[in-house]
Design a protein around this motif. Structure first.
Motif, PDB file in Angstrom:
ATOM      1  N   LEU A   1      -1.470  -9.946   9.653  1.00 53.48           N
ATOM      2  CA  LEU A   1      -2.453 -10.304   8.629  1.00 53.48           C
ATOM      3  C   LEU A   1      -1.788 -11.070   7.484  1.00 53.48           C
ATOM      4  O   LEU A   1      -2.338 -12.028   6.958  1.00 53.48           O
ATOM      5  CB  LEU A   1      -3.133  -9.049   8.088  1.00 53.48           C
ATOM      6  N   GLU A   2      -0.613 -10.634   7.112  1.00 57.03           N
ATOM      7  CA  GLU A   2       0.093 -11.277   6.007  1.00 57.03           C
ATOM      8  C   GLU A   2       0.483 -12.714   6.380  1.00 57.03           C
ATOM      9  O   GLU A   2       0.173 -13.658   5.666  1.00 57.03           O
ATOM     10  CB  GLU A   2       1.348 -10.454   5.670  1.00 57.03           C
ATOM     11  N   ASP A   3       1.166 -12.868   7.519  1.00 53.59           N
ATOM     12  CA  ASP A   3       1.657 -14.191   7.897  1.00 53.59           C
ATOM     13  C   ASP A   3       0.531 -15.166   8.192  1.00 53.59           C
ATOM     14  O   ASP A   3       0.683 -16.361   8.026  1.00 53.59           O
ATOM     15  CB  ASP A   3       2.584 -14.099   9.117  1.00 53.59           C
ATOM     16  N   SER A   4      -0.598 -14.648   8.648  1.00 54.03           N
ATOM     17  CA  SER A   4      -1.686 -15.563   8.964  1.00 54.03           C
ATOM     18  C   SER A   4      -2.344 -16.091   7.696  1.00 54.03           C
ATOM     19  O   SER A   4      -3.013 -17.096   7.712  1.00 54.03           O
ATOM     20  CB  SER A   4      -2.737 -14.849   9.813  1.00 54.03           C
ATOM     21  N   GLY A   5      -2.129 -15.409   6.566  1.00 56.69           N
ATOM     22  CA  GLY A   5      -2.730 -15.858   5.315  1.00 56.69           C
ATOM     23  C   GLY A   5      -3.949 -15.027   4.933  1.00 56.69           C
ATOM     24  O   GLY A   5      -4.563 -15.277   3.899  1.00 56.69           O
ATOM     25  N   TYR A   6      -4.287 -14.012   5.733  1.00 58.22           N
ATOM     26  CA  TYR A   6      -5.505 -13.252   5.432  1.00 58.22           C
ATOM     27  C   TYR A   6      -5.333 -12.326   4.227  1.00 58.22           C
ATOM     28  O   TYR A   6      -6.256 -12.175   3.424  1.00 58.22           O
ATOM     29  CB  TYR A   6      -5.951 -12.441   6.665  1.00 58.22           C
TER      30      TYR A   6
ATOM     31  N   ILE B   1       3.236   5.176  14.435  1.00 58.08           N
ATOM     32  CA  ILE B   1       2.210   4.770  13.473  1.00 58.08           C
ATOM     33  C   ILE B   1       2.750   3.688  12.555  1.00 58.08           C
ATOM     34  O   ILE B   1       2.084   2.679  12.286  1.00 58.08           O
ATOM     35  CB  ILE B   1       1.749   5.991  12.656  1.00 58.08           C
ATOM     36  N   ILE B   2       3.968   3.886  12.108  1.00 58.54           N
ATOM     37  CA  ILE B   2       4.555   2.901  11.206  1.00 58.54           C
ATOM     38  C   ILE B   2       4.716   1.560  11.910  1.00 58.54           C
ATOM     39  O   ILE B   2       4.345   0.510  11.371  1.00 58.54           O
ATOM     40  CB  ILE B   2       5.906   3.421  10.690  1.00 58.54           C
ATOM     41  N   VAL B   3       5.227   1.596  13.125  1.00 58.31           N
ATOM     42  CA  VAL B   3       5.439   0.348  13.857  1.00 58.31           C
ATOM     43  C   VAL B   3       4.109  -0.371  14.080  1.00 58.31           C
ATOM     44  O   VAL B   3       3.982  -1.565  13.811  1.00 58.31           O
ATOM     45  CB  VAL B   3       6.140   0.635  15.200  1.00 58.31           C
ATOM     46  N   THR B   4       3.101   0.367  14.514  1.00 52.05           N
ATOM     47  CA  THR B   4       1.819  -0.276  14.800  1.00 52.05           C
ATOM     48  C   THR B   4       1.183  -0.816  13.520  1.00 52.05           C
ATOM     49  O   THR B   4       0.673  -1.928  13.476  1.00 52.05           O
ATOM     50  CB  THR B   4       0.844   0.707  15.464  1.00 52.05           C
ATOM     51  N   MET B   5       1.257  -0.020  12.480  1.00 60.41           N
ATOM     52  CA  MET B   5       0.670  -0.430  11.205  1.00 60.41           C
ATOM     53  C   MET B   5       1.320  -1.730  10.717  1.00 60.41           C
ATOM     54  O   MET B   5       0.643  -2.651  10.289  1.00 60.41           O
ATOM     55  CB  MET B   5       0.934   0.683  10.190  1.00 60.41           C
TER      56      MET B   5
ATOM     57  N   MET C   1       5.697   1.867   2.010  1.00 61.35           N
ATOM     58  CA  MET C   1       6.559   0.772   2.467  1.00 61.35           C
ATOM     59  C   MET C   1       5.866  -0.582   2.320  1.00 61.35           C
ATOM     60  O   MET C   1       6.512  -1.594   2.075  1.00 61.35           O
ATOM     61  CB  MET C   1       6.968   1.002   3.933  1.00 61.35           C
ATOM     62  N   ALA C   2       4.546  -0.581   2.466  1.00 64.14           N
ATOM     63  CA  ALA C   2       3.808  -1.846   2.409  1.00 64.14           C
ATOM     64  C   ALA C   2       3.734  -2.427   1.007  1.00 64.14           C
ATOM     65  O   ALA C   2       3.407  -3.593   0.837  1.00 64.14           O
ATOM     66  CB  ALA C   2       2.395  -1.658   2.960  1.00 64.14           C
ATOM     67  N   THR C   3       4.046  -1.618  -0.011  1.00 68.89           N
ATOM     68  CA  THR C   3       3.974  -2.164  -1.369  1.00 68.89           C
ATOM     69  C   THR C   3       5.058  -3.196  -1.606  1.00 68.89           C
ATOM     70  O   THR C   3       5.032  -3.912  -2.590  1.00 68.89           O
ATOM     71  CB  THR C   3       4.128  -1.070  -2.434  1.00 68.89           C
TER      72      THR C   3
ATOM     73  N   LEU D   1      -0.095  -5.398   9.889  1.00 66.42           N
ATOM     74  CA  LEU D   1       0.086  -5.909   8.534  1.00 66.42           C
ATOM     75  C   LEU D   1       0.797  -7.247   8.535  1.00 66.42           C
ATOM     76  O   LEU D   1       0.406  -8.158   7.827  1.00 66.42           O
ATOM     77  CB  LEU D   1       0.945  -4.930   7.740  1.00 66.42           C
ATOM     78  N   SER D   2       1.847  -7.341   9.347  1.00 67.56           N
ATOM     79  CA  SER D   2       2.611  -8.576   9.306  1.00 67.56           C
ATOM     80  C   SER D   2       1.785  -9.708   9.907  1.00 67.56           C
ATOM     81  O   SER D   2       1.857 -10.840   9.444  1.00 67.56           O
ATOM     82  CB  SER D   2       3.963  -8.399   9.982  1.00 67.56           C
TER      83      SER D   2
END
Ligand code: GDP
Ligand code: MG
Length: 782
Positions: A487-492, A476-480, A529-531, A484-485
C-alpha cells in the motif's frame, strides 16, 4: 483572496506566502513562491486538506495553511508547462567528451580509502529501489544516533571499497522534520566522498530544487534521472549532455525499477568520488535577473562570510544562502561578529528592496528560475503521462467524495481478513505445528535423558512455551507488513493520509497516523513498528503512545470468557462497548497529550501525492526480511528473558523450591501483596491478580491462568459479581500491553517511554475500572 477560497478546478497565481519559520520555508522549497501558478485539484472528502497542482505535480495542504497564501485568481486551468522540444542525444559514457578523465589523471584519493556515498533525493523518487539495486541484498540496517530513523548502508555490488547510505527523503536542505535534519546533518557533517542525487524525472522541477542545494555542498555529485522508463514511454526526453553542461556534474538517466543505467551510474559515482571531481558550477544566480539583485547580494555575502564558513567547515555558498535566509543554526555556526551581522542584514535588506521579495522567497525564486531555464533547454515533457492519467482516474474513486471512505474501510477490512483469517492464520498454524512437534520431541528427549525436573520445566514450560507464543506473532507481522509495504509503495497510503487528515487533525495528529492506529486493532506490535513511516518525530511518538488503546485481537478471548460467563444476554453490546471505550479513552488521552506532552507546533502537513506505481517485489521482500529480523532479535532477547522470569516466578516459592501448589509460588505471593490495590475495583482476589500479571506475557494467557487457578468456569463466578466482571473487562482492555508490544515501543522510543507505557496504561486502566465500579454501583448493577 487566499488559496483556500479557490474553487475546485480553478487556478490562481501566488502573490504572497504567509506563515513563518520552518513551515513557510517548506512552502517555498516545495515551489510555492510568489508568481507561481497553482490549480486546486480537489478538496478531501471531509473538506480538508486540499490538493493543489503546480509545475505539474500534486501537493496537499491543510486549509489553515492554504489560508496563509495570498493569491489572485486567473481564468482557465494552468496548462502543464508547454513542451519545449529539445534534441535527443545519446548520453556520453565515461571518458567521452573529455570531461571524465579516462585514465584517472586527476587528483585521486589514496588507494584503500572507502568511497562513502550519500543517496539523497525527494520522497518517492525511487531511493530505496535504487539502493536495493546498487547494493543487492548486502545491506546493513541500523539507526541514526539519537533518533529512530532507519539508516541503511551497503556496498555497491562488486565494489568492496564503497559504502552507500540511503538517507530519508528530503525536499530541501532546510530542516523541517526530524528526518530531514538527519539527512542534512549527514551530508554536512559526515562529509561523504560523493553524493548520488536521485531525481524523479517526471517531477523534475521540484526534484531539482534539492539538486541546486546539493551542488553547493563542495562534494562530488552525480545526478541520477530516475523513472526514465515512464518519461520515454510517454514521449518525453531529456538532453542529458546539455543538462550536464548546465549543471556541471554527470547526469545519468536510469530506471531503478527496470535496472537500466544503474551500472553506469555506479561507475560515474565511483569515478567522481575517487577523483574528487566537485561540481564545476555553483553560481546559479543570474546577473541579469531583476538587475541582479539576488546575484549581487549573494556574492557580497559570500565574500563577507568566506573565512567564517571555512573555519566552521561549511560550504561557503550554502552558508551564504542560509545566512541570507536567516537560518539560525548556520548563522550561529558561522560566529559572525556584530558588525558582520549588521552588514549581512543591510545587504539582505537592500536585496529585498530591489527584488521586491522577502529574503527566503528571493533565494527560492532564484533557484526555481534557474531550474526553469535548465528544464526549458533540456527537457521535452510528455503531454500527460499514462501513469498520471491512470492515477487521476483511480483517484476519482480512491479519494472521491463519496467513495474514498468506503474504499478505505474495504481495503483495511480485506487486509485484516487476509492477515488474521487467511494468510497470517495459515502461516501461524504451520508455525505452531512446527513448534509443537519440536516441543514434543525435545520433551521426550529430556525425559529419556533423565534431565532433572527444574531444567526440564524451564526448557519446556518456560522457554518453549514463552518463545513459542511470542513467535506466533511472526506470521501476523510478516503478512501485515506485506500489505502495508504494498500500500505504501503503490502510493495509496499518501491518499489515506489525505482523506483521513481532517479527523486526526482534531487530535493533534495527521492523516498518516490512521494506519498504525487501525493496525492496533489487530496487534500492537506491527502497529508500533508501522509508525516508522510517519514523517514527524512528534507524530510518531504520539501515535505509538495511542496504539495500546486500540483493543488488540489477543484480548478477544478474555472478553469472550467473561461475557459468556456473566453477560450471556448482552454479548454483542458489551463487546462493541469495550472497543468503543478503548477508542474514546484514546481520543481523550490524545486531547490531553495535545495540550500537555505534545504541545509544540502543529504538525505541518505538506505532502505530495505521487502517481500510483506498481511496487517492486524486491523492495517488499527486503522490507519483510528486515522487519522479521528486527522482531526476532527482540523475541530472543527481551521477550525470552521476560518469559523465563515469569515462568520462574510462577514455578518457584520463596525458598526457591519448586512450588507444589500454585498458591505458594512467588508470583502468587506477590499477587497477594498487591491484591488490596485491586480491591476498590471489586477484584480483590489473588488469583485474578495473578492472571492479570501473566497477561503481561500474552493476553491470551489471562484466561488459561484463570482456568488453572479456578478450575472450571463456575469458580470465577463465585468470586466476582457482574459489576466486578465489568470492571475487570475494562481493566483488561486498557492495562499494559504485552511484553512483545512493550519491546516494540522500547525499540521505537527508548526504555524510558516503554516504562512509561506500562505504568501509564495501568494507571489509566485502574482509574477507568474504578469509575466503572463506582458508577455501576451507584446505578445499581450488581
Ligand atoms: P523512495 O520513497 O524514494 O524510497 O522510493 P521507492 O524506492 O520506495 O519507490 C517509490 C515507487 O516508485 C515504488 O513503487 C517503486 O516501485 C517505483 N519506482 C522506483 N523506481 C522506478 C523507476 O525507475 N520506474 C518506475 N516506473 N517506477 C519506479
Ligand atoms: Mg524509501
Amino acid at each position: 483572496m487566499t488559496l483556500r477560497e479557490i474553487k475546485e478546478g480553478r487556478s490562481a497565481r501566488v502573490l504572497t506566502v504567509g506563515g513563518s519559520g520552518a513551515l513557510r520555508q517548506h512552502f517555498l522549497d516545495m515551489g510555492i513562491i510568489p508568481g507561481t501558478e497553482v490549480t486546486v485539484v480537489k478538496y478531501a472528502p471531509m473538506g480538508d486538506p486540499v490538493e493543489i497542482c503546480l509545475h505539474g505535480y500534486e501537493l496537499t495542504l491543510r486549509l489553515d495553511d492554504a489560508g496563509k497564501i495570498e493569491v489572485e485568481p486567473i481564468s482557465g486551468a494552468v496548462r502543464r508547462s508547454a513542451a519545449n522540444p529539445a534534441p535527443v542525444s545519446e548520453h556520453l559514457g565515461l571518458g567521452e567528451g573529455g570531461r571524465f578523465h579516462p585514465k584517472g589523471s586527476g587528483d585521486p584519493l589514496g588507494e584503500g580509502t572507502v568511497l562513502t556515498f550519500a543517496l539523497v533525493g525527494n520522497q518517492n523518487s525511487g531511493k530505496t529501489t535504487l539502493f536495493n539495486k546498487l547494493t543487492g541484498s548486502k545491506q546493513h540496517v541500523g539507526n541514526f544516533p539519537g533518533v529512530t530513523v532507519d539508516r541503511k548502508d551497503g556496498e555497491i555490488l562488486g565494489r568492496a571499497d564503497t559504502l552507500v547510505t540511503d538517507l530519508p527523503g528530503i525536499y530541501s536542505m532546510s530542516p523541517y522534520s526530524g528526518e530531514e535534519l538527519v539527512s542534512r546533518d549527514f551530508v554536512l557533517n559526515e562529509k561523504p566522498k560523493g553524493i548520488i542525487n536521485i531525481v524523479d524525472v517526471t517531477n523534475i522541477e521540484r526534484n531539482m530544487y534539492l539538486t541546486m542545494q546539493l551542488l553547493e555542498m563542495d562534494i562530488p555529485v552525480v545526478v541520477a534521472l530516475n523513472m526514465m522508463d515512464e518519461m520515454t514511454g510517454n514521449g518525453g526526453s531529456v538532453d542529458v549532455n546539455a543538462m550536464e553542461a548546465m549543471l556541471g556534474v554527470p547526469v545519468v538517466p536510469i530506471s531503478a525499477a527496470k535496472n537500466q543505467g544503474v551500472q553506469e551510474l555506479a561507475d560515474h559515482a565511483v569515478h567522481v568520488a575517487k577523483y574528487r571531481e566537485k561540481p564545476q558550477r555553483q553560481d546559479f544566480c543570474d546577473e541579469n535577473d531583476h538587475n541582479g539583485a539576488v546575484h549581487r547580494c549573494l556574492h557580497a555575502v559570500i565574500h563577507l562570510i568566506g573565512d567564517h564558513a571555512k573555519a566552521a567547515g561549511l560550504p561557503v555558498r550554502f552558508a551564504a544562502c542560509k545566512a541570507i535566509e536567516g537560518d539560525r543554526l548556520i548563522i550561529d555556526q558561522l560566529r559572525l561578529d556584530e558588525n558582520e551581522k549588521e552588514m549581512l542584514e543591510h545587504v539582505t535588506l537592500q536585496m529585498e528592496k530591489e527584488r521586491g521579495l522577502d529574503r527566503s522567497a528571493a533565494i527560492a525564486d532564484m533557484r526555481f528560475s534557474f531550474i526553469m531555464k535548465v528544464c526549458g533547454a533540456c527537457v521535452k515533457k510528455p503531454g500527460e503521462s499514462r501513469e498520471h492519467t491512470r492515477s487521476r482516474r483511480l483517484d476519482k474513486v480512491l479519494t472521491g467524495k463519496h467513495t474514498a471512505i468506503p474504499v478505505f474501510i474495504a481495503v483495511m477490512g480485506l487486509v485484516f481478513y487476509l492477515t488474521f483469517n487467511v494468510i497470517g492464520a495459515a502461516l501461524q498454524r504451520v508455525l505452531e505445528t512446527g513448534i509443537e512437534a519440536l516441543t514434543v520431541t525435545v520433551d521426550r528427549a529430556l525425559t529419556s535423558a533423565g534431565v532433572n525436573d527444574v531444567l526440564h520445566g524451564l526448557i519446556i514450560d518456560g522457554i518453549f512455551e514463552g518463545v513459542g507464543s511470542v513467535l506466533s506473532f511472526l506470521p501476523i507481522i510478516v503478512t501485515m507488513f506485506l500489505f502495508l509495504s504494498l500500500l505504501e509503495d503503490s502510493g495509496y497510503i499518501a491518499r489515506v493520509a489525505f482523506v483521513m487528515d481532517r479527523l486526526l487533525q482534531k487530535l493533534g495528529l495527521s492523516g498518516r497516523s490512521i494506519v498504525p492506529l487501525l493496525i492496533g486493532f489487530g496487534c500492537t506490535v506491527p502497529a508500533v513498528m508501522a509508525t516508522r513511516t510517519l514523517p514527524s518525530q512528534r507524530d510518531r511518538k504520539m501515535t505509538v503512545l495511542l496504539t495500546p488503546f486500540m483493543s488488540c485481537t489477543a484480548k478477544l478471548p478474555i472478553y469472550a470468557f467473561f461475557v459468556n460467563a456473566f453477560f450471556p444476554r448482552h454479548k454483542a453490546l458489551i463487546m462493541i462497548g469495550l472497543y468503543l471505550l478503548g477508542i474514546l479513552t484514546g481520543i481523550l488521552i490524545a486531547l490531553i497529550y495535545k495540550k500537555t506532552l505534545f504541545k509544540g507546533e502543529a504538525v505541518p502537513f505538506v505532502m505530495e501525492l505521487p502517481n500510483y506505481r506498481l511496487p517492486g517485489a524486491r523492495n517488499t521482500l527486503l522490507l519483510l526480511r528486515e522487519k522479521s529480523k528486527d522482531f526476532l532479535q527482540r523475541a530472543f532477547s527481551v521477550i525470552l528473558i521476560a518469559t523465563i522470569v515469569v515462568w520462574f516466578l510462577q514455578s518457584f516459592n520463596f525458598r526457591f523450591d519448586l512450588a507444589e501448589n500454585s498458591r505458594d509460588s512467588i508470583l502468587a505471593t506477590v499477587s497477594g501483596f498487591i491484591t488490596p490495590v485491586f480491591s476498590p475495583l471489586g477484584l480483590g482476589d489473588w488469583r485474578i491478580v495473578t492472571a492479570l500479571i501473566s497477561g503481561f506475557m500474552a493476553k491470551e494467557s489471562v484466561v488459561s491462568v484463570l482456568e488453572v487457578l479456578f478450575g472450571a468456569q463456575g469458580g470465577v463466578a463465585s468470586v466476582l459479581t457482574s459489576l466486578s466482571a465489568l470492571s475487570l473487562l475494562v481493566f483488561s482492555l486498557l492495562y499494559t500491553p504485552c511484553v512483545a508490544a512493550i519491546a516494540a515501543v522500547r525499540r521505537e522510543l527508548g526504555r524510558g517511554w516503554a516504562f512509561y507505557v506500562v505504568l501509564w496504561q495501568c494507571a489509566v486502566a485502574w482509574i477507568a475500572a474504578l469509575l466503572v465500579h463506582v458508577i455501576g454501583g451507584l446505578a445499581g448493577i450488581v
